[in-house]
Design an enzyme around this catalytic site. Structure first.
Site, short mmCIF file in Angstrom:
data_model
loop_
_atom_site.label_atom_id
_atom_site.label_comp_id
_atom_site.label_asym_id
_atom_site.label_seq_id
_atom_site.Cartn_x
_atom_site.Cartn_y
_atom_site.Cartn_z
N GLN A 48 37.17 49.78 31.17
CA GLN A 48 38.58 50.15 31.26
C GLN A 48 38.95 51.26 30.28
OE1 GLN A 48 39.91 45.78 31.28
NE2 GLN A 48 41.49 46.82 32.48
N HIS B 151 37.75 37.24 35.08
CA HIS B 151 38.38 38.52 35.43
C HIS B 151 37.64 39.67 34.73
CE1 HIS B 151 42.27 41.05 35.88
NE2 HIS B 151 41.49 41.77 35.08
N GLU B 152 37.32 39.48 33.43
CA GLU B 152 36.67 40.56 32.67
C GLU B 152 35.21 40.75 33.09
OE1 GLU B 152 38.68 42.40 31.21
OE2 GLU B 152 40.34 40.98 31.08
N HIS C 14 35.01 42.89 36.00
CA HIS C 14 35.12 44.33 35.70
C HIS C 14 33.74 44.94 35.46
CE1 HIS C 14 39.30 45.52 35.46
NE2 HIS C 14 39.64 44.50 34.69
N CYS D 14 46.40 43.27 35.45
CA CYS D 14 45.28 44.01 34.88
C CYS D 14 45.83 45.28 34.25
CB CYS D 14 44.28 44.34 35.99
SG CYS D 14 42.85 45.26 35.40
N LEU D 15 45.34 45.61 33.05
CA LEU D 15 45.83 46.82 32.38
C LEU D 15 45.49 48.08 33.18
CD1 LEU D 15 44.99 45.91 28.67
CD2 LEU D 15 47.24 45.91 29.78
N GLY E 280 42.95 40.62 27.74
CA GLY E 280 41.53 40.90 27.88
C GLY E 280 41.32 42.36 28.22
NI NI Z 1 41.58 43.74 34.28
#
Ligand code: NI
Length: 176
Positions: A51, A136-137, A140, A94-95, A46
């Site tokens: 991000q 989670h997204e 963000h 998480c990226l 995701g």
């Molecule tokens: Ni993330």
């Protein structure tokens, strides 16, 4: 399509509240494609637009297994309209917080409303991994990171680690 650099902790942009998308146009579709390519390349399941430093309410997700063909899904202005009392725990990463993982408990299922790639309003009942990734997204988009759901002790430790790393590099804002 183009790969876009992913910002990482402690970049303050990760704490911004993203703006609602007002128009689904060609520029937005290009951004979606760039995000899908960036997510697949990372690889991740995701990615939220913030991000890649775009503070708009746009999310891409692909929870297809390795042996399955890619199945990227786009969620514009996603919002949770229902969540189950039942909860489940996944080990999340998480990226934007590379190589850090922790168990997070969230509602096991949610219903989300969003606009699809064509700008049509849709609803989805998400369960399992998709429910976790979507939550989670969406977090963000409100400047919330998965480490906000773990203990303060653990959170402070990981933030400090990334602050130190950023200082070493001089510019911790990009993963190259
Ligand atoms: Ni993330």
């Amino acid at each position: 399509m183009a790969l876009r650099p992913i910002i990482i902790l402690p970049d303050p942009k990760l704490r911004l509240i993203s703006e609602k998308v007002e128009r689904v146009d060609g520029a937005l579709k290009k951004l979606m494609d760039d995000m899908i390519e960036t997510m697949h390349d990372a690889p991740g399941v995701g990615l939220a637009a913030i991000q890649i430093a775009e503070p708009i309410r746009l999310v891409v997700i692909d929870v297809a297994r390795k042996e399955e063909p890619p199945n990227p899904q786009v969620f514009i202005n996603p919002e949770v309209v229902w969540s189950s009392d039942e909860r489940s725990t996944y080990e999340e990463g998480c990226l934007s917080i590379p190589e850090y993982y922790a168990e997070v408990e969230r509602p096991a299922s949610i219903r989300a409303r969003y606009l699809d790639r064509g700008g049509e309003t849709r609803e989805i009942l998400a369960e399992g991994l998709l429910a976790t990734v979507l939550q989670h997204e969406i977090d963000h988009l409100d400047g919330v990171l998965f480490i906000d759901h773990i203990s303060k002790l653990k959170r402070d430790r990981v933030i400090k680690k990334f602050q130190k790393a950023a200082k070493r590099v001089g510019d911790g804002s990009h993963v190259l």
